[in-house]
Enzyme design. Sequence first.
Site, short mmCIF file in Angstrom:
data_model
loop_
_atom_site.label_atom_id
_atom_site.label_comp_id
_atom_site.label_asym_id
_atom_site.label_seq_id
_atom_site.Cartn_x
_atom_site.Cartn_y
_atom_site.Cartn_z
N CYS A 182 3.24 1.56 3.00
CA CYS A 182 4.32 0.56 2.95
C CYS A 182 5.40 1.01 1.96
O CYS A 182 6.60 0.89 2.24
CB CYS A 182 3.77 -0.80 2.51
SG CYS A 182 2.54 -1.48 3.64
N CYS A 238 0.85 -1.20 0.00
CA CYS A 238 0.00 0.00 0.00
C CYS A 238 0.89 1.26 0.00
O CYS A 238 2.11 1.16 0.05
CB CYS A 238 -0.89 0.00 1.24
SG CYS A 238 0.08 0.05 2.75
#
Lengths: 131, 80
Positions: free
Chosen positions: B16, B13
């Site tokens: 991340c 995501c």
Amino acid sequence: MDNTVIPMSEGAKCSCGASVVGIFPCAGASNVGQLSNAVAVELHKQGVGNMMCTVGIGGKINGLLKSAEGCGSIIVIDGCPLNCAQATMEEAGIPIGKHILLTDMDIKKNKDLDLDPAQVKEVLSKVTELL
Amino acid sequence: MNIMKIEILGSGCAKCNKTKKFVEQAVEQTGVDAEIVKVEDMDGILAYGVLITPAVVVDGDVKIVGRVPKVDEVIEWITQ
């Protein structure tokens, strides 16, 4: 109470988006301890928050401690007035947003570990009202 | 000397990816000899007890969970 299986792919919650609510039941060896666990499972399934490992906090497991610290807010559900889950979180220095005690709901503590689905549903409803 | 292993735990995501970028910056700034590994496999994430992503693990030690670290924080972890 449904029997939805929580898929492994949902085992870790992405923190993108809304802040994560951690749910920590005492999961003790009594009817109310097991009720706390069942209610936490249902709240997790309903998307109210993410059920986490209270015993891992007591065991000082780093990843679980850090996960608790990463929560935006914390709900603790204790079965009886021993308040073990609350004490566990306090010992770890993790601030509790909402503490719920099931014996405050006119449920007598006993050693019957077989839960009545109707009672789980009723307690879940009462807990939801308190959140 | 063993190479430091830095694992970025997350599904890929936005947070991340940002975490990975900051870790790379920290490694570049310090010149630490480190292997940066992205762990997207849920079994690998749960093995550390991590329940919220992103997370950063340095040589098996979970350093942060649920938020993107600052570059300075990462520098502190990898230069201790």
